[in-house]
Scaffold this motif. Structure first.
Motif, mmCIF file in Angstrom:
data_model
loop_
_atom_site.group_PDB
_atom_site.id
_atom_site.type_symbol
_atom_site.label_atom_id
_atom_site.label_comp_id
_atom_site.label_asym_id
_atom_site.label_seq_id
_atom_site.Cartn_x
_atom_site.Cartn_y
_atom_site.Cartn_z
ATOM 1 N N VAL A 36 0.863 -1.182 0.000
ATOM 2 C CA VAL A 36 0.000 0.000 0.000
ATOM 3 C C VAL A 36 0.898 1.231 0.000
ATOM 4 O O VAL A 36 1.735 1.401 0.880
ATOM 5 N N ILE A 37 0.713 2.086 -1.008
ATOM 6 C CA ILE A 37 1.535 3.281 -1.193
ATOM 7 C C ILE A 37 0.650 4.516 -1.025
ATOM 8 O O ILE A 37 -0.435 4.583 -1.600
ATOM 9 N N SER A 38 1.106 5.469 -0.240
ATOM 10 C CA SER A 38 0.378 6.743 -0.161
ATOM 11 C C SER A 38 1.090 7.784 -1.017
ATOM 12 O O SER A 38 2.307 7.893 -0.992
ATOM 13 N N ILE A 39 0.305 8.506 -1.795
ATOM 14 C CA ILE A 39 0.792 9.666 -2.546
ATOM 15 C C ILE A 39 0.221 10.883 -1.824
ATOM 16 O O ILE A 39 -0.957 11.196 -1.934
ATOM 17 N N ASP A 40 1.067 11.551 -1.071
ATOM 18 C CA ASP A 40 0.619 12.606 -0.161
ATOM 19 C C ASP A 40 0.940 13.984 -0.745
ATOM 20 O O ASP A 40 2.063 14.244 -1.184
ATOM 21 N N SER A 41 -0.074 14.838 -0.756
ATOM 22 C CA SER A 41 0.122 16.217 -1.212
ATOM 23 C C SER A 41 -1.080 17.043 -0.777
ATOM 24 O O SER A 41 -2.172 16.508 -0.548
ATOM 25 N N ASP A 42 -0.884 18.342 -0.656
ATOM 26 C CA ASP A 42 -1.982 19.218 -0.263
ATOM 27 C C ASP A 42 -3.084 19.220 -1.310
ATOM 28 O O ASP A 42 -2.865 18.894 -2.484
ATOM 29 N N TRP A 43 -4.279 19.644 -0.867
ATOM 30 C CA TRP A 43 -5.405 19.750 -1.786
ATOM 31 C C TRP A 43 -5.060 20.719 -2.926
ATOM 32 O O TRP A 43 -4.469 21.771 -2.714
ATOM 33 N N GLY A 44 -5.439 20.314 -4.146
ATOM 34 C CA GLY A 44 -5.268 21.190 -5.298
ATOM 35 C C GLY A 44 -3.882 21.190 -5.908
ATOM 36 O O GLY A 44 -3.570 22.045 -6.742
ATOM 37 N N THR A 45 -3.023 20.229 -5.517
ATOM 38 C CA THR A 45 -1.652 20.220 -6.039
ATOM 39 C C THR A 45 -1.426 19.153 -7.110
ATOM 40 O O THR A 45 -0.285 18.879 -7.465
ATOM 41 N N GLY A 46 -2.499 18.551 -7.591
ATOM 42 C CA GLY A 46 -2.370 17.678 -8.757
ATOM 43 C C GLY A 46 -2.280 16.195 -8.480
ATOM 44 O O GLY A 46 -1.832 15.427 -9.347
ATOM 45 N N LYS A 47 -2.726 15.732 -7.307
ATOM 46 C CA LYS A 47 -2.678 14.295 -7.004
ATOM 47 C C LYS A 47 -3.528 13.492 -7.981
ATOM 48 O O LYS A 47 -3.087 12.465 -8.503
ATOM 49 N N ILE A 221 -1.539 -4.291 -5.287
ATOM 50 C CA ILE A 221 -0.902 -3.038 -4.869
ATOM 51 C C ILE A 221 -1.952 -1.945 -4.838
ATOM 52 O O ILE A 221 -2.713 -1.779 -5.808
ATOM 53 N N PHE A 222 -2.012 -1.209 -3.746
ATOM 54 C CA PHE A 222 -2.925 -0.074 -3.638
ATOM 55 C C PHE A 222 -2.112 1.214 -3.622
ATOM 56 O O PHE A 222 -1.144 1.338 -2.866
ATOM 57 N N VAL A 223 -2.513 2.146 -4.475
ATOM 58 C CA VAL A 223 -1.913 3.475 -4.506
ATOM 59 C C VAL A 223 -3.000 4.455 -4.078
ATOM 60 O O VAL A 223 -4.008 4.607 -4.772
ATOM 61 N N ILE A 224 -2.806 5.105 -2.935
ATOM 62 C CA ILE A 224 -3.858 5.940 -2.355
ATOM 63 C C ILE A 224 -3.394 7.385 -2.327
ATOM 64 O O ILE A 224 -2.396 7.715 -1.676
ATOM 65 N N SER A 225 -4.109 8.248 -3.059
ATOM 66 C CA SER A 225 -3.750 9.670 -3.044
ATOM 67 C C SER A 225 -4.484 10.352 -1.895
ATOM 68 O O SER A 225 -5.702 10.225 -1.758
ATOM 69 N N ILE A 226 -3.713 11.049 -1.067
ATOM 70 C CA ILE A 226 -4.299 11.668 0.129
ATOM 71 C C ILE A 226 -3.621 12.994 0.427
ATOM 72 O O ILE A 226 -2.481 13.235 0.041
ATOM 73 N N LYS A 258 5.775 11.710 -0.651
ATOM 74 C CA LYS A 258 5.309 13.091 -0.641
ATOM 75 C C LYS A 258 5.498 13.665 -2.037
ATOM 76 O O LYS A 258 6.634 13.849 -2.493
ATOM 77 N N LEU A 259 4.407 13.912 -2.730
ATOM 78 C CA LEU A 259 4.488 14.441 -4.094
ATOM 79 C C LEU A 259 5.183 15.798 -4.058
ATOM 80 O O LEU A 259 4.764 16.700 -3.336
ATOM 81 N N PRO A 260 6.290 15.941 -4.809
ATOM 82 C CA PRO A 260 7.047 17.192 -4.718
ATOM 83 C C PRO A 260 6.292 18.358 -5.310
ATOM 84 O O PRO A 260 5.369 18.201 -6.117
#
Length: 281
Positions: A36-47, A221-226, A258-260
């Motif tokens: 399980v992978i988290s793709i972490d970024s603030d709201w509105g940043t293109g996740k 595999i789970f990729v979860i954008s949060i 952490k999405l750059p």
């Protein structure tokens, strides 16, 4: 009113984020264990755009399309459904191609195993045991003598144990059937889950629990954008403001990314401060 164009391909991406997906695929491709992978970024940043482009790359690029089967699940659009397992499984059904006859049969077998898992709850069982007479919220202890209470408690305990045992058996059957489905597809299955942080707090937490306990299956595999900070706030509304919410969330993820910021996309290489492995399996 005109809407912004939805970018679906890395060919249209001006921010060079394809390298992120490609390097994460090297990690995914190197193992068969569930992840399980988290793709972490603030709201509105293109996740959402990023995982849409990533999914499209896997579906169309010759390097990936014959080795990976993908699924996209928008958690926020489905959080009106009471049971997260039912919600996510319905997406499996909807997105499988009709011509994939053998896979459809495998999925149908798995579908039969989820019906008992969709929870009634022990309290519902208690009401069934007492023919609807006993509502635990309106129970008046004075209506029962000591002997009757002991007998009733024993019956309720037996029912709870049977329900837990049956639930474990049904979960094991579900995992066996989903593993059979994955084996028949001869692909690793990557499930992209989007907008979890916008969901009802209870749905978000229960969906993470479903992924942790029911999809702990090899080659899933789970990729979860949060937005992890927002999701932590949701957890706090359930468990209290004093809880270590980020620590709680960390147990669900095998890898945090952490999405750059825009323009820093090619930091994912031999070393990148954006990528974290919360724990080893």
């Amino acid at each position: 009113m005109m809407r912004d164009k939805v970018i679906k391909s890395f060919n249209e991406d001006a921010y060079e984020r394809q390298v992120i997906a490609e390097n994460l695929m090297k990690i995914i491709d190197s193992q068969t264990e569930p992840m399980v992978i988290s793709i972490d970024s603030d709201w509105g940043t293109g996740k959402t755009t990023f995982i849409t482009m990533w999914k499209n790359m896997l579906d169309t690029d010759d390097r990936y399309k014959n080795n990976f089967k993908t699924l996209y699940f928008n958690a926020w659009e489905n959080d009106y459904i009471k049971d997260p397992l039912l919600a996510i499984f319905s997406e499996f059904e909807k997105q499988i191609k009709e011509e994939e006859g053998e896979l459809k049969q495998k999925l149908d077998k798995a579908k039969q195993t989820i019906k008992p898992i969709i929870k009634l709850g022990v309290s519902a069982g208690i009401r069934m045991l007492t023919a609807g007479i006993l509502d635990t919220e309106k129970l008046t202890i004075s209506d029962y003598n000591e002997e009757a209470l002991i007998k009733l408690a024993g019956q309720i305990g037996d029912l709870g144990i049977k329900e837990i045992t049956a639930d474990k058996t049904n979960r094991a059957k579900f995992k066996e059937e989903m593993f059979s489905y994955q084996s028949a597809s001869n692909n690793k299955i990557i499930v992209f889950i989007d907008e979890l942080d916008r969901c009802r707090p209870t749905f978000a937490i229960e969906l993470l629990e479903v992924i942790k306990h029911l999809f702990d299956i090899d080659n899933f595999i789970f990729v979860i954008s949060i937005d992890k900070e927002q999701l932590a706030h949701s957890v706090a509304t359930i468990y209290g403001q004093d809880m270590d919410t980020l620590g709680y969330l960390r147990r669900f993820f095998d890898l945090d990314y952490k999405l750059p910021s825009i323009g820093m996309a090619h930091c994912l290489g031999a070393y990148c401060p954006n990528i974290l492995f919360p724990y080893a399996r």
